[in-house]
Design an enzyme around this catalytic site. Structure first.
Site, PDB file in Angstrom:
ATOM      1  N   CYS A  12     -49.231 -47.807 -24.743  1.00  0.00           N
ATOM      2  CA  CYS A  12     -48.138 -47.165 -25.451  1.00  0.00           C
ATOM      3  C   CYS A  12     -46.851 -47.437 -24.688  1.00  0.00           C
ATOM      4  O   CYS A  12     -46.848 -48.160 -23.696  1.00  0.00           O
ATOM      5  CB  CYS A  12     -48.370 -45.663 -25.508  1.00  0.00           C
ATOM      6  SG  CYS A  12     -50.060 -45.221 -25.958  1.00  0.00           S
TER       7      CYS A  12
ATOM      8  N   ARG B 269     -44.450 -54.068 -27.622  1.00  0.00           N
ATOM      9  CA  ARG B 269     -45.822 -53.864 -27.158  1.00  0.00           C
ATOM     10  C   ARG B 269     -46.806 -53.698 -28.324  1.00  0.00           C
ATOM     11  O   ARG B 269     -48.006 -53.790 -28.127  1.00  0.00           O
ATOM     12  CB  ARG B 269     -45.898 -52.561 -26.345  1.00  0.00           C
ATOM     13  CG  ARG B 269     -45.336 -52.666 -24.965  1.00  0.00           C
ATOM     14  CD  ARG B 269     -45.134 -51.270 -24.402  1.00  0.00           C
ATOM     15  NE  ARG B 269     -44.948 -51.327 -22.964  1.00  0.00           N
ATOM     16  CZ  ARG B 269     -45.873 -51.032 -22.079  1.00  0.00           C
ATOM     17  NH1 ARG B 269     -47.073 -50.658 -22.471  1.00  0.00           N
ATOM     18  NH2 ARG B 269     -45.626 -51.098 -20.803  1.00  0.00           N
TER      19      ARG B 269
ATOM     20  N   TRP C 106     -49.939 -46.644 -29.168  1.00  0.00           N
ATOM     21  CA  TRP C 106     -50.871 -47.710 -29.563  1.00  0.00           C
ATOM     22  C   TRP C 106     -52.239 -47.086 -29.331  1.00  0.00           C
ATOM     23  O   TRP C 106     -52.662 -46.909 -28.189  1.00  0.00           O
ATOM     24  CB  TRP C 106     -50.629 -48.922 -28.678  1.00  0.00           C
ATOM     25  CG  TRP C 106     -51.698 -49.983 -28.685  1.00  0.00           C
ATOM     26  CD1 TRP C 106     -52.859 -49.973 -27.966  1.00  0.00           C
ATOM     27  CD2 TRP C 106     -51.700 -51.212 -29.404  1.00  0.00           C
ATOM     28  NE1 TRP C 106     -53.566 -51.122 -28.208  1.00  0.00           N
ATOM     29  CE2 TRP C 106     -52.876 -51.903 -29.093  1.00  0.00           C
ATOM     30  CE3 TRP C 106     -50.801 -51.804 -30.296  1.00  0.00           C
ATOM     31  CZ2 TRP C 106     -53.195 -53.148 -29.627  1.00  0.00           C
ATOM     32  CZ3 TRP C 106     -51.124 -53.040 -30.816  1.00  0.00           C
ATOM     33  CH2 TRP C 106     -52.307 -53.694 -30.486  1.00  0.00           C
TER      34      TRP C 106
ATOM     35  N   ASN D  84     -48.363 -42.893 -21.380  1.00  0.00           N
ATOM     36  CA  ASN D  84     -48.572 -44.310 -21.664  1.00  0.00           C
ATOM     37  C   ASN D  84     -49.814 -44.687 -20.875  1.00  0.00           C
ATOM     38  O   ASN D  84     -49.854 -44.442 -19.674  1.00  0.00           O
ATOM     39  CB  ASN D  84     -47.334 -45.056 -21.139  1.00  0.00           C
ATOM     40  CG  ASN D  84     -47.568 -46.519 -20.988  1.00  0.00           C
ATOM     41  OD1 ASN D  84     -48.122 -47.143 -21.882  1.00  0.00           O
ATOM     42  ND2 ASN D  84     -47.143 -47.067 -19.865  1.00  0.00           N
ATOM     43  N   GLY D  85     -50.854 -45.206 -21.538  1.00  0.00           N
ATOM     44  CA  GLY D  85     -52.053 -45.583 -20.775  1.00  0.00           C
ATOM     45  C   GLY D  85     -53.273 -44.850 -21.285  1.00  0.00           C
ATOM     46  O   GLY D  85     -53.307 -44.386 -22.427  1.00  0.00           O
TER      47      GLY D  85
ATOM     48  N   GLU E 135     -63.624 -72.873 -25.244  1.00  0.00           N
ATOM     49  CA  GLU E 135     -62.359 -72.125 -25.279  1.00  0.00           C
ATOM     50  C   GLU E 135     -61.244 -72.922 -24.591  1.00  0.00           C
ATOM     51  O   GLU E 135     -60.100 -72.934 -25.059  1.00  0.00           O
ATOM     52  CB  GLU E 135     -62.570 -70.749 -24.622  1.00  0.00           C
ATOM     53  CG  GLU E 135     -61.326 -69.903 -24.437  1.00  0.00           C
ATOM     54  CD  GLU E 135     -60.556 -69.616 -25.729  1.00  0.00           C
ATOM     55  OE1 GLU E 135     -61.066 -69.877 -26.824  1.00  0.00           O
ATOM     56  OE2 GLU E 135     -59.398 -69.163 -25.614  1.00  0.00           O
TER      57      GLU E 135
ATOM     58  N   LYS F  60     -57.768 -74.074 -26.342  1.00  0.00           N
ATOM     59  CA  LYS F  60     -56.445 -73.756 -25.777  1.00  0.00           C
ATOM     60  C   LYS F  60     -55.634 -75.025 -25.602  1.00  0.00           C
ATOM     61  O   LYS F  60     -54.467 -75.085 -25.952  1.00  0.00           O
ATOM     62  CB  LYS F  60     -56.671 -73.068 -24.432  1.00  0.00           C
ATOM     63  CG  LYS F  60     -55.905 -71.890 -24.065  1.00  0.00           C
ATOM     64  CD  LYS F  60     -56.076 -70.584 -24.780  1.00  0.00           C
ATOM     65  CE  LYS F  60     -56.421 -70.587 -26.218  1.00  0.00           C
ATOM     66  NZ  LYS F  60     -56.950 -69.367 -26.728  1.00  0.00           N
TER      67      LYS F  60
ATOM     68  N   GLU G 174     -54.556 -76.457 -28.972  1.00  0.00           N
ATOM     69  CA  GLU G 174     -53.659 -75.550 -29.690  1.00  0.00           C
ATOM     70  C   GLU G 174     -52.210 -75.665 -29.217  1.00  0.00           C
ATOM     71  O   GLU G 174     -51.288 -75.654 -30.024  1.00  0.00           O
ATOM     72  CB  GLU G 174     -54.188 -74.127 -29.454  1.00  0.00           C
ATOM     73  CG  GLU G 174     -53.496 -73.040 -30.198  1.00  0.00           C
ATOM     74  CD  GLU G 174     -54.161 -71.688 -29.950  1.00  0.00           C
ATOM     75  OE1 GLU G 174     -54.972 -71.563 -29.006  1.00  0.00           O
ATOM     76  OE2 GLU G 174     -53.853 -70.752 -30.691  1.00  0.00           O
TER      77      GLU G 174
ATOM     78  N   HIS H 224     -74.686 -88.383 -25.821  1.00  0.00           N
ATOM     79  CA  HIS H 224     -75.305 -88.669 -27.119  1.00  0.00           C
ATOM     80  C   HIS H 224     -74.293 -89.215 -28.131  1.00  0.00           C
ATOM     81  O   HIS H 224     -74.553 -89.161 -29.333  1.00  0.00           O
ATOM     82  CB  HIS H 224     -75.976 -87.407 -27.675  1.00  0.00           C
ATOM     83  CG  HIS H 224     -77.174 -86.963 -26.877  1.00  0.00           C
ATOM     84  ND1 HIS H 224     -78.355 -87.659 -26.870  1.00  0.00           N
ATOM     85  CD2 HIS H 224     -77.347 -85.914 -26.035  1.00  0.00           C
ATOM     86  CE1 HIS H 224     -79.222 -87.042 -26.070  1.00  0.00           C
ATOM     87  NE2 HIS H 224     -78.629 -85.983 -25.549  1.00  0.00           N
TER      88      HIS H 224
ATOM     89  N   LYS I 250     -50.603 -66.000 -35.607  1.00  0.00           N
ATOM     90  CA  LYS I 250     -51.404 -65.117 -34.737  1.00  0.00           C
ATOM     91  C   LYS I 250     -52.546 -64.481 -35.525  1.00  0.00           C
ATOM     92  O   LYS I 250     -53.638 -64.319 -35.008  1.00  0.00           O
ATOM     93  CB  LYS I 250     -50.486 -64.044 -34.130  1.00  0.00           C
ATOM     94  CG  LYS I 250     -51.155 -63.129 -33.113  1.00  0.00           C
ATOM     95  CD  LYS I 250     -51.423 -63.839 -31.810  1.00  0.00           C
ATOM     96  CE  LYS I 250     -52.171 -62.985 -30.818  1.00  0.00           C
ATOM     97  NZ  LYS I 250     -52.822 -63.802 -29.783  1.00  0.00           N
TER      98      LYS I 250
END
Ligand code: M6R
Length: 596
Positions: free
Chosen positions: A2, A29, A77, A103-104, A471, A475, A478, A494, A591
């Protein structure tokens, strides 16, 4: 994750616009609810809060009318508990003379709420910010002054958070910090405190950084810092901020991607502590354990986390789990699943259409639906029987970085718990990630001039590092727009081996237990002129056979893949810049993919 902001001014005045502006600067945020409180000279608190975006809530609840000598704004949040007006912050205490916001995460929130109710306090929400207020109220009611009450409350509140609170009849705000960020600002005739520097900068560039275990006392004519431990005064020089606002929002990093890469040690630690205290983990584990067939479903990066999760579950819990790309779940498993089966649906956004389509099929077939999701209040969260939050806060850059890390952490945690193992190894992860970032950054930097022009690469791994290679390749392609394929190292011979020519770059992610197998693959590449770049722990076999070795700190083999993720993220970032692209917003991508 938050955001909080509090301000104290010399005289009662309209504060609404200042609070809304500060709130807007916290909004990057990500958030689901907004609230403002002002403390007025007549001893009343004006508290207005609701679910929604700041401008809409401010207009609906007429924040602009709010006056006071002290004010607090909070953007929430949600982590646990749905976004709702009751759970929105700030919160007041039982008799309405304290108001505060945090916050947290307070991880012992459930236990504390039970205590407060048993002690006769009025608890109005399930939000942990309210627990912070009652934790102070408890000691104020026993006769403590505010500083003593805060010092005691600090010890009762477990987790990572920062908190701001005010009491009617005073001209002071108090804030304290345990884990989450907190900065105080000193202006002419006003002081303020916030989780985020950008909300302070329009008022002043003179700031004081607050550390864990410190209380900041704000009065219109200055701030005072005290130690929670013994209440003693702390002498600290204020500092002048000279960076631009854009730079400050990125936490001093040139891009959100780099900032988010560097946030991984923190968010991994926060998630671990959250899971340790979560009542939902055992229920998830039981549901997964009892399933006839277990599927791990996601797209893109989240799918790679599913592959990693399936290796963790096999290795640590002896539990087979099928990782599957969400759209392929529909034709390949949809016709076969039923109420005895369980799917763990994994998504940062919780809104990816491909994932939601698969989820709809799973639900039609009566299958159990669990979620691993970062955005609370998302469709995936709402549609899941149970979910675990990834607790990464807002991920702004299009390339997923910290959310992949915490998807891996969540799966590792679930696998350890399902296998009846201790979860203690995860306590070391934040330090190991921090050390890895320090060590690999200069090593990655050295490779950039040689690799910047490469338009073709492979990224190979085996076992636990297979998903890391997938991954890493995602990245790289992308953000650099190169062709980069992720593959099982043993598959390279192969077919793709035919593409290798002099200097052709192939990255080998070598887990400590798989070095001999990887060395074979490395030699198959180098003897044809390819350039083998190994990522692994210091090992003479890798040194002797690969052209380059990016050295990771030694760690438990199940933590190694999480560490190996970092150099590949950093390499992608650096190569993107070297090729003249914006890694935060790669062309053609979005996104959140809410389309088929
Ligand atoms: O929000 P989700 O995790 O469901 O998104 C799935 C993919 O679109 C996402 O992971 C994508 O692959 C990443 N942005 C890649 O970095």
């Amino acid at each position: 994750m938050c955001g909080i902001f509090g301000i104290v001014v010399e005289q009662e005045q309209p504060l609404g616009e200042i609070l809304v502006e500060a709130g807007r600067r916290l909004s990057y945020r990500g958030y689901d609810s907004v609230g403002c409180a002002t403390l007025r000279d007549d001893g009343t608190i004006d508290l207005r809060k609701d679910v929604g975006k700041i401008d809409a809530v401010a207009e609906r609840l007429r924040f602009s009318e709010m006056v006071g000598r002290r004010g607090i704004v909070q953007l929430r949040w949600a982590t646990f508990g749905s976004p709702s007006p009751a759970n929105a912050q700030p919160h007041i205490d039982s008799d309405g003379d304290l108001v505060g916001a945090h916050n947290g995460n307070v991880v012992n929130n459930v236990e504390l709420r039970q205590q407060f109710i048993a002690e006769g306090m009025t608890v109005r929400s399930t939000n942990d910010g309210e627990s912070c207020v009652h934790a102070v109220e408890r000691y104020v009611d026993r006769g403590d002054d505010m500083i003593t009450a805060i010092r005691r409350a600090y010890n009762d509140l477990e987790g990572d958070y920062a908190f701001v609170i005010g009491r009617v009849g005073e001209d002071t705000l108090y804030a304290f910090k345990k884990g989450s960020g907190l900065v105080a600002g000193i202006a002419a005739g006003a002081t303020c405190v916030s989780s985020d520097l950008p909300s302070i900068l329009p008022l002043t560039r003179r700031i004081l950084r607050v550390r864990d275990g410190e209380i900041v006392i704000l009065r219109a004519d200055g701030v005072e810092l005290r130690r929670v431990e013994d209440g003693s005064l702390i002498e600290r020089e204020s500092e002048e901020i000279t960076e631009s606002m854009e730079m400050v929002e990125k936490g001093g990093y040139p891009h959100f991607m780099l900032k988010e890469i560097h946030e991984q040690p923190t968010v991994a630690g926060e998630l671990f502590r959250l899971l340790e205290a979560s009542p939902h983990v055992e229920q998830m584990v039981t549901r997964m354990r009892e399933a006839r067939h277990l599927y791990l479903v996601g797209c893109g990066t989240s799918y790679h986390a599913c592959v990693l999760g399936s290796v963790y579950l096999a290795r640590l819990a002896g539990r087979p789990a099928v990782p599957v790309l969400a759209p392929q779940f529909i034709p390949q498993y949809g016709p076969t699943v039923g109420p005895e089966d369980v799917g763990v649906f994994v998504s940062q956004s919780g809104e990816t259409k491909d994932v939601l389509n698969a989820l709809a099929v799973a639900r039609q077939r009566g299958m159990g639906v669990l979620g691993l999701v970062n955005v609370i209040g998302s469709t995936l969260m709402n549609e899941s029987e149970r979910y675990l939050p990834l607790a990464c806060g807002y991920e702004i850059s299009v390339p997923a970085t910290k959310t992949f890390m915490n998807q891996g952490v969540a799966f590792l945690y679930l696998a350890l718990r399902m296998g009846g193992h201790s979860t203690a190894i995860l306590a070391n992860l934040p330090d190991l990630l921090e050390e890895t970032l320090k060590r690999v950054e200069p090593q990655v930097e050295k490779l950039v001039p040689d690799l910047a022009a490469a338009d073709d690469l492979y990224c190979l791994g085996y076992g636990l590092t297979f998903p890391i290679a997938l991954e890493g390749a995602l990245k790289l392609k992308e953000v650099t727009y190169t062709h980069c394929e992720g593959m099982l190292s043993t598959e390279f011979k192969h077919g793709p081996l035919s593409a290798v020519y002099e200097g052709y770059p192939v990255i080998f992610v070598a887990g400590p237990e798989d070095v001999p197998l990887l060395v074979s693959g490395i030699n198959e590449t180098t003897c044809r002129g390819g350039r083998a770049i190994a990522v692994g722990e210091e090992d003479e076999r890798l040194r002797a056979n690969a052209n380059d070795l990016i050295v990771l700190p030694p760690s438990d083999p199940v933590l190694n893949p999480l560490l190996a993720t970092l150099p590949l993220q950093l390499l992608s970032y650096r190569l993107s810049l070297a090729r003249g692209y914006d890694p935060d917003f790669p062309r053609n991508l979005s996104k959140t993919l809410t389309v088929d």
